[in-house]
Design a protein around this motif. Sequence first.
Motif, PDB file in Angstrom:
ATOM      1  N   ALA A  86      15.184 -13.748 -35.763  1.00 43.60           N
ATOM      2  CA  ALA A  86      16.584 -13.285 -36.575  1.00 43.60           C
ATOM      3  C   ALA A  86      17.033 -11.939 -36.142  1.00 43.60           C
ATOM      4  CB  ALA A  86      16.047 -13.660 -38.130  1.00 43.60           C
ATOM      5  N   LEU A  87      15.969 -10.926 -36.201  1.00 41.19           N
ATOM      6  CA  LEU A  87      16.357  -9.608 -35.804  1.00 41.19           C
ATOM      7  C   LEU A  87      17.137  -9.417 -34.203  1.00 41.19           C
ATOM      8  CD1 LEU A  87      16.342  -6.684 -36.734  1.00 41.19           C
ATOM      9  CD2 LEU A  87      14.251  -6.702 -35.542  1.00 41.19           C
ATOM     10  N   LEU A  88      16.399 -10.321 -33.502  1.00 41.82           N
ATOM     11  CA  LEU A  88      16.574 -10.423 -31.747  1.00 41.82           C
ATOM     12  C   LEU A  88      18.287 -10.925 -32.029  1.00 41.82           C
ATOM     13  CD1 LEU A  88      16.047  -9.691 -28.884  1.00 41.82           C
ATOM     14  CD2 LEU A  88      15.218 -12.162 -28.918  1.00 41.82           C
ATOM     15  N   LEU A  89      18.384 -12.090 -32.584  1.00 44.29           N
ATOM     16  CA  LEU A  89      19.609 -12.742 -32.686  1.00 44.29           C
ATOM     17  C   LEU A  89      20.815 -11.810 -33.146  1.00 44.29           C
ATOM     18  CD1 LEU A  89      18.699 -16.434 -33.326  1.00 44.29           C
ATOM     19  CD2 LEU A  89      19.485 -15.355 -31.248  1.00 44.29           C
ATOM     20  N   THR A  90      20.494 -11.062 -34.117  1.00 42.10           N
ATOM     21  CA  THR A  90      21.368 -10.391 -34.805  1.00 42.10           C
ATOM     22  C   THR A  90      21.840  -9.059 -33.930  1.00 42.10           C
ATOM     23  OG1 THR A  90      20.512 -10.837 -37.296  1.00 42.10           O
ATOM     24  CG2 THR A  90      21.689  -8.881 -36.995  1.00 42.10           C
ATOM     25  N   THR A  91      20.983  -8.476 -33.237  1.00 39.22           N
ATOM     26  CA  THR A  91      21.147  -7.602 -32.468  1.00 39.22           C
ATOM     27  C   THR A  91      21.845  -7.879 -31.373  1.00 39.22           C
ATOM     28  OG1 THR A  91      18.767  -6.405 -32.818  1.00 39.22           O
ATOM     29  CG2 THR A  91      20.009  -5.702 -30.942  1.00 39.22           C
ATOM     30  N   LEU A  92      21.449  -9.092 -30.788  1.00 43.34           N
ATOM     31  CA  LEU A  92      22.374  -9.526 -29.422  1.00 43.34           C
ATOM     32  C   LEU A  92      23.665  -9.977 -30.019  1.00 43.34           C
ATOM     33  CD1 LEU A  92      19.675 -11.936 -27.831  1.00 43.34           C
ATOM     34  CD2 LEU A  92      20.730  -9.505 -26.928  1.00 43.34           C
ATOM     35  N   SER A  93      23.893 -10.444 -31.360  1.00 43.23           N
ATOM     36  CA  SER A  93      25.251 -10.723 -31.843  1.00 43.23           C
ATOM     37  C   SER A  93      26.222  -9.556 -31.888  1.00 43.23           C
ATOM     38  CB  SER A  93      25.192 -11.463 -33.090  1.00 43.23           C
ATOM     39  OG  SER A  93      24.320 -12.777 -32.696  1.00 43.23           O
ATOM     40  N   ARG A 137      26.318   0.158 -37.794  1.00 47.35           N
ATOM     41  CA  ARG A 137      25.223   0.488 -38.282  1.00 47.35           C
ATOM     42  C   ARG A 137      24.252  -0.606 -38.319  1.00 47.35           C
ATOM     43  NH1 ARG A 137      29.153   2.058 -42.386  1.00 47.35           N
ATOM     44  NH2 ARG A 137      28.597   0.069 -43.576  1.00 47.35           N
ATOM     45  N   MET A 138      24.173  -1.920 -38.397  1.00 45.81           N
ATOM     46  CA  MET A 138      23.627  -2.993 -38.252  1.00 45.81           C
ATOM     47  C   MET A 138      22.991  -2.857 -36.727  1.00 45.81           C
ATOM     48  SD  MET A 138      23.207  -4.659 -40.917  1.00 45.81           S
ATOM     49  CE  MET A 138      22.097  -6.110 -40.246  1.00 45.81           C
ATOM     50  N   LEU A 139      23.480  -2.627 -35.874  1.00 47.26           N
ATOM     51  CA  LEU A 139      22.936  -2.432 -34.520  1.00 47.26           C
ATOM     52  C   LEU A 139      22.246  -1.158 -34.304  1.00 47.26           C
ATOM     53  CD1 LEU A 139      23.154  -3.162 -31.458  1.00 47.26           C
ATOM     54  CD2 LEU A 139      25.009  -1.657 -31.155  1.00 47.26           C
ATOM     55  N   LEU A 190      25.699  -6.733 -30.325  1.00 51.25           N
ATOM     56  CA  LEU A 190      25.930  -6.059 -28.942  1.00 51.25           C
ATOM     57  C   LEU A 190      27.105  -6.796 -28.390  1.00 51.25           C
ATOM     58  CD1 LEU A 190      22.277  -5.474 -27.376  1.00 51.25           C
ATOM     59  CD2 LEU A 190      24.131  -3.693 -28.159  1.00 51.25           C
ATOM     60  N   GLY A 191      27.035  -8.115 -28.575  1.00 52.52           N
ATOM     61  CA  GLY A 191      28.158  -9.041 -28.055  1.00 52.52           C
ATOM     62  C   GLY A 191      29.480  -8.605 -28.233  1.00 52.52           C
ATOM     63  N   TYR A 192      29.607  -8.487 -29.942  1.00 56.68           N
ATOM     64  CA  TYR A 192      30.715  -8.294 -30.406  1.00 56.68           C
ATOM     65  C   TYR A 192      31.069  -6.859 -30.168  1.00 56.68           C
ATOM     66  CZ  TYR A 192      33.998  -7.488 -34.560  1.00 56.68           C
ATOM     67  OH  TYR A 192      35.039  -7.137 -35.116  1.00 56.68           O
ATOM     68  N   ILE A 193      30.218  -6.004 -30.187  1.00 59.59           N
ATOM     69  CA  ILE A 193      30.855  -4.501 -29.755  1.00 59.59           C
ATOM     70  C   ILE A 193      31.322  -4.704 -28.401  1.00 59.59           C
ATOM     71  CG2 ILE A 193      29.834  -1.946 -29.251  1.00 59.59           C
ATOM     72  CD1 ILE A 193      28.122  -2.398 -31.699  1.00 59.59           C
ATOM     73  N   GLY A 194      30.525  -5.367 -27.463  1.00 60.92           N
ATOM     74  CA  GLY A 194      30.942  -5.324 -26.102  1.00 60.92           C
ATOM     75  C   GLY A 194      32.302  -6.047 -25.856  1.00 60.92           C
ATOM     76  N   LEU A 195      32.717  -7.202 -26.834  1.00 61.35           N
ATOM     77  CA  LEU A 195      33.985  -7.698 -26.809  1.00 61.35           C
ATOM     78  C   LEU A 195      35.064  -6.834 -27.203  1.00 61.35           C
ATOM     79  CD1 LEU A 195      35.748 -10.319 -26.066  1.00 61.35           C
ATOM     80  CD2 LEU A 195      35.271 -10.952 -28.608  1.00 61.35           C
ATOM     81  N   GLN A 196      34.890  -6.124 -28.208  1.00 64.11           N
ATOM     82  CA  GLN A 196      35.714  -4.990 -28.922  1.00 64.11           C
ATOM     83  C   GLN A 196      36.016  -3.934 -27.811  1.00 64.11           C
ATOM     84  OE1 GLN A 196      37.550  -5.299 -31.670  1.00 64.11           O
ATOM     85  NE2 GLN A 196      36.524  -7.347 -31.811  1.00 64.11           N
ATOM     86  N   ARG A 197      35.059  -3.492 -27.092  1.00 64.67           N
ATOM     87  CA  ARG A 197      35.277  -2.573 -26.163  1.00 64.67           C
ATOM     88  C   ARG A 197      36.231  -2.945 -24.958  1.00 64.67           C
ATOM     89  NH1 ARG A 197      32.820   2.232 -26.558  1.00 64.67           N
ATOM     90  NH2 ARG A 197      30.984   2.539 -28.163  1.00 64.67           N
ATOM     91  N   ALA A 198      35.705  -4.324 -24.537  1.00 65.57           N
ATOM     92  CA  ALA A 198      36.607  -4.805 -23.511  1.00 65.57           C
ATOM     93  C   ALA A 198      38.005  -5.153 -23.769  1.00 65.57           C
ATOM     94  CB  ALA A 198      35.725  -6.006 -23.055  1.00 65.57           C
TER      95      ALA A 198
END
Length: 292
Positions: free
Chosen positions: A229-236, A6-8, A238-246
């Motif tokens: 802050a919004l960009l860092l939140t989005t990148l974080s 939802r945040m993403l 994306l990174g978390y979701i990518g890690l979970q999918r990996a």
Amino acid sequence: MSFTARMLRMGCLLLLLATLAACSRMVVLQAALNDADANEIILVLNRKGIEVDKQKGKDGVTLLVKDVELSRATETMNAAGLPRRSLSNLGEVFKKQGMISSPMEERIRYIHGLSEELESTMLQFDHVVSARVHVVLPERIAPGEPIQPSSAAVFVKYRPPLDEDAVMPRIRRLVASSIPGLASEDGRSKVSVVMMPGEPPTPGIEWTMLGPFTVAVSSAGGLALTMSALLLTTLSSLGYIGLQRALRHPRVARMVAEFAARRIKKAQDKAQAKAQGQAKPQAPEPTAGRGT
């Protein structure tokens, strides 16, 4: 839907809205301007942080602004008295259209040309926004009647600050010296001058560019921090979701498990070696023999 997803989604939506806001369409502000008037308008609008696109065509210069800034640009132009009213010079007014001109036509052309020449001259005064001059030349109303003397009425709209007590005598002397019959001291009294101050200019706002956006200088720091802050939140996210999918991929999961097992085994071996070193018995110290 998870909280991270939802945040993403919200971050992507905000970035999309910001991009769309920066891509406003351009609309026509003024058209058929001469180059000098167009440059004067651009100078005034740029001081207010309004971007202007200048395009030259067969009919003159066209100025374009963003549709969201059209109202502010129009208000700024009205406060500055722009664009200037087009004035005709004496040569244009007295240009003959036919073979013969009547005395009335010649008189009207002369009065009109004289008035506009005076208006154009008064616009050279600092802070003068607009000027109008109405001239009355000597005329006999009817045979036997006395000739009406010359007179003039002047209206000046200015932008403060302007010293009326210093400027008004100069305007009266300028107009009286330009109209037949008013050059004397008595003639100057027949020149009435009305000076009207315009609305005081609104306090200027300093603008700056922040990426594709034009923002006030006072808001630039906070907006930059918010966007970072919004960009860092989005990148974080994306990174978390990518890690979970990996990690859900069998091969990646096996590689991570093997890496974790090696790290654990290495740590256990190190701890076991340390424990063995502490448990090893120490050799007794040799004692000195007695003398016989």
